[in-house]
Scaffold this motif. Structure first.
Motif, PDB file in Angstrom:
ATOM      1  N   GLY A  24       0.845  -1.185   0.000  1.00 39.84           N
ATOM      2  CA  GLY A  24       0.000   0.000   0.000  1.00 39.84           C
ATOM      3  C   GLY A  24       0.880   1.233   0.000  1.00 39.84           C
ATOM      4  O   GLY A  24       1.615   1.478   0.956  1.00 39.84           O
ATOM      5  N   ILE A  25       0.834   2.008  -1.085  1.00 39.44           N
ATOM      6  CA  ILE A  25       1.615   3.241  -1.214  1.00 39.44           C
ATOM      7  C   ILE A  25       0.743   4.392  -0.725  1.00 39.44           C
ATOM      8  O   ILE A  25      -0.303   4.675  -1.307  1.00 39.44           O
ATOM      9  CB  ILE A  25       2.032   3.496  -2.673  1.00 39.44           C
ATOM     10  N   VAL A  26       1.162   5.057   0.335  1.00 39.27           N
ATOM     11  CA  VAL A  26       0.374   6.137   0.921  1.00 39.27           C
ATOM     12  C   VAL A  26       1.070   7.468   0.657  1.00 39.27           C
ATOM     13  O   VAL A  26       2.218   7.660   1.054  1.00 39.27           O
ATOM     14  CB  VAL A  26       0.193   5.940   2.438  1.00 39.27           C
ATOM     15  N   GLY A  27       0.380   8.380  -0.030  1.00 41.95           N
ATOM     16  CA  GLY A  27       0.948   9.705  -0.262  1.00 41.95           C
ATOM     17  C   GLY A  27       0.756  10.163  -1.685  1.00 41.95           C
ATOM     18  O   GLY A  27       0.769   9.359  -2.624  1.00 41.95           O
ATOM     19  N   GLY A  28       0.581  11.460  -1.873  1.00 41.07           N
ATOM     20  CA  GLY A  28       0.304  12.018  -3.193  1.00 41.07           C
ATOM     21  C   GLY A  28       1.410  12.857  -3.751  1.00 41.07           C
ATOM     22  O   GLY A  28       1.166  13.748  -4.573  1.00 41.07           O
ATOM     23  N   GLY A  29       2.660  12.601  -3.343  1.00 39.88           N
ATOM     24  CA  GLY A  29       3.770  13.413  -3.799  1.00 39.88           C
ATOM     25  C   GLY A  29       4.640  12.735  -4.837  1.00 39.88           C
ATOM     26  O   GLY A  29       4.376  11.620  -5.298  1.00 39.88           O
ATOM     27  N   ILE A  30       5.705  13.412  -5.195  1.00 40.95           N
ATOM     28  CA  ILE A  30       6.616  12.943  -6.237  1.00 40.95           C
ATOM     29  C   ILE A  30       7.275  11.625  -5.837  1.00 40.95           C
ATOM     30  O   ILE A  30       7.369  10.688  -6.633  1.00 40.95           O
ATOM     31  CB  ILE A  30       7.686  14.021  -6.514  1.00 40.95           C
ATOM     32  N   SER A  31       7.745  11.544  -4.602  1.00 42.50           N
ATOM     33  CA  SER A  31       8.427  10.325  -4.160  1.00 42.50           C
ATOM     34  C   SER A  31       7.491   9.125  -4.186  1.00 42.50           C
ATOM     35  O   SER A  31       7.894   8.023  -4.585  1.00 42.50           O
ATOM     36  CB  SER A  31       8.998  10.512  -2.753  1.00 42.50           C
ATOM     37  N   ALA A  32       6.247   9.314  -3.758  1.00 42.16           N
ATOM     38  CA  ALA A  32       5.289   8.209  -3.748  1.00 42.16           C
ATOM     39  C   ALA A  32       5.138   7.619  -5.142  1.00 42.16           C
ATOM     40  O   ALA A  32       5.143   6.390  -5.328  1.00 42.16           O
ATOM     41  CB  ALA A  32       3.938   8.685  -3.218  1.00 42.16           C
ATOM     42  N   LEU A  33       5.027   8.474  -6.133  1.00 44.58           N
ATOM     43  CA  LEU A  33       4.822   7.996  -7.498  1.00 44.58           C
ATOM     44  C   LEU A  33       6.081   7.349  -8.069  1.00 44.58           C
ATOM     45  O   LEU A  33       6.017   6.308  -8.726  1.00 44.58           O
ATOM     46  CB  LEU A  33       4.361   9.144  -8.380  1.00 44.58           C
ATOM     47  N   PHE A  57      -2.912   5.126  -2.287  1.00 45.90           N
ATOM     48  CA  PHE A  57      -3.877   5.845  -1.458  1.00 45.90           C
ATOM     49  C   PHE A  57      -3.427   7.297  -1.270  1.00 45.90           C
ATOM     50  O   PHE A  57      -2.258   7.561  -0.950  1.00 45.90           O
ATOM     51  CB  PHE A  57      -3.990   5.206  -0.071  1.00 45.90           C
ATOM     52  N   THR A  58      -4.361   8.247  -1.429  1.00 46.79           N
ATOM     53  CA  THR A  58      -4.069   9.650  -1.118  1.00 46.79           C
ATOM     54  C   THR A  58      -5.268  10.275  -0.415  1.00 46.79           C
ATOM     55  O   THR A  58      -6.407   9.849  -0.610  1.00 46.79           O
ATOM     56  CB  THR A  58      -3.774  10.481  -2.389  1.00 46.79           C
ATOM     57  N   ARG A  59      -4.997  11.300   0.370  1.00 46.66           N
ATOM     58  CA  ARG A  59      -6.084  12.010   1.064  1.00 46.66           C
ATOM     59  C   ARG A  59      -6.911  12.843   0.104  1.00 46.66           C
ATOM     60  O   ARG A  59      -8.117  12.990   0.268  1.00 46.66           O
ATOM     61  CB  ARG A  59      -5.506  12.911   2.159  1.00 46.66           C
ATOM     62  N   ARG A  60      -6.242  13.436  -0.886  1.00 43.92           N
ATOM     63  CA  ARG A  60      -6.934  14.309  -1.837  1.00 43.92           C
ATOM     64  C   ARG A  60      -6.734  13.796  -3.254  1.00 43.92           C
ATOM     65  O   ARG A  60      -5.732  13.143  -3.560  1.00 43.92           O
ATOM     66  CB  ARG A  60      -6.399  15.750  -1.727  1.00 43.92           C
TER      67      ARG A  60
END
Length: 381
Positions: free
Chosen positions: A191-200, A215-218
């Protein structure tokens, strides 16, 4: 020499720079350029203004020493040269964790900055005279300073959000700061959590060896094309507006949106760029998603960003009710002897360079030191 024996840490200096990443080295360069000398050098003494750079790391390179091996020079965001000395030509496929620490080491040596390491700052507080700051370290007596330039960045303070059931999870949990290589996730459900550059970027790597769920909050805000200078200017202005109001800085992605980089397009092409709303709770063997779906996972990978590493400044009581530190440029508002660089709008590499210059120029005026207006920083030696 790149470093110095911590037993020779000076008892006093006009300026103490805390941190030797891009921002701290930029400050060191501009201090030299304005006539300051390292406090332990033979030139120190009399009316010559002095400084010392303290760094908690075992060697040069700042946060780059800890980046994952797959982060190549071709895939890092634009890394601006340190002031005064250009980066050498390198293989684009070389690991940034090798190239940039070596560049920083050469830079320290050529300028003769005499960075003291490993020296961890425990606290900074005002002396009883109200005119000096006491910088307490793990290397002996406190250093008495007329001003402090804080350049500690964020890497040492990863942010772990709390979610219901998190303590019950039986799989592995790690943060971006803990990542080493994709092969560690072979055959696992991640499960990848986060909507930033590193997450992707890390999801793209891991997706070749394991199964990923994002998964991202927004909902992500996508930006087509390249990141333009105007977009960068607008993003910095938004962050600067927040810190002037005493609010915590925005993340880069929150200010700019997500660019469709090659690794994003790779995920799209393979049908893997599917965003899930943040899960409702964590189970021992996975998560319960927002719609009630139970999704089994072996790993929870928190790519949830970092916070400014400023705990050692707590005795100065700088934080505002909004949770941030009210800034006036690089200066803490109302504290002309305390500057934060690599913080908020100066967290990019080019921003860190400019902030180092601006902080030093302001301190020359504040301290009233007999420094030349401009002189060339020394090289060689």
């Amino acid at each position: 020499m790149v470093g110095q024996d911590v037993r020779t840490l000076p008892t006093s200096a006009d300026v103490v720079v805390i941190g030797a990443g891009q921002a701290g080295l930029s400050a060191g360069f501009h201090l030299l350029r304005r006539g300051f000398v390292p406090a332990t050098s033979a030139a120190a003494g009399g009316t010559t203004p002095t400084f010392v750079v303290l760094d908690a790391e075992d060697g040069p390179g700042g946060a780059w020493r800890h980046r994952w091996r797959s982060l190549r020079m071709a895939t890092v965001n634009d890394i601006y040269d340190l002031p005064g000395i250009e980066q050498p030509a390198v293989d684009p496929e070389a690991a940034s964790a090798d190239v940039l620490p070596a560049y920083f080491a050469d830079y320290e040596r050529e300028l003769g900055l005499g960075v003291a390491r490993p020296v961890r700052v425990r606290s900074v507080r005002w002396d009883d005279d109200g005119e000096h700051l006491l910088v307490a370290t793990d290397a002996g007596d406190a250093v008495r300073a007329r001003a402090v330039v804080n350049a500690t960045g964020t890497w040492s303070k990863p942010f772990w959000p709390a979610y219901p059931g998190q303590e019950t999870f039986l799989g592995r949990q790690l943060h971006t700061a803990d990542y080493v290589r994709a092969e560690d996730f072979a055959g696992l459900r991640v499960g990848i959590v986060g909507g930033g550059i590193s997450a992707l970027q890390l999801m793209e790597e891991i997706s070749h060896v394991g199964t990923t769920t994002w998964f991202t909050r927004r909902e992500p805000v996508w930006v087509d094309g390249h990141f333009t200078p105007q977009a960068g200017h607008d993003a910095v202005a938004r962050v600067e507006e927040r810190v002037r109001a005493g609010l915590p800085p925005l993340s880069v992605v929150a200010a700019t949106g997500l660019i469709r980089t090659p690794y994003v397009r790779s995920l799209e092409a393979r049908g893997l760029l599917v965003r899930h709303p943040m899960f409702a709770r964590i189970m021992p063997d996975g998560v319960v998603e927002a719609d009630g779906t139970r999704t089994p996972l072996d790993v929870l990978f928190w790519n949830t960003g970092f916070r400014a590493a400023l705990d050692h400044l707590r005795p100065l009581h700088l934080r505002e009710p909004g949770g941030g530190i009210r800034m006036d440029g690089t200066q803490v508002a109302g504290e002309p002897r305390v500057h934060l660089i690599g913080y908020g709008p100066s967290s990019s590499t080019v921003g860190a360079n400019r902030a180092g210059r601006d902080a030093v120029n302001a301190l020359v005026r504040t301290l009233g030191v007999a420094a030349p207006t401009v002189q060339s920083a020394p090289t060689g030696g």
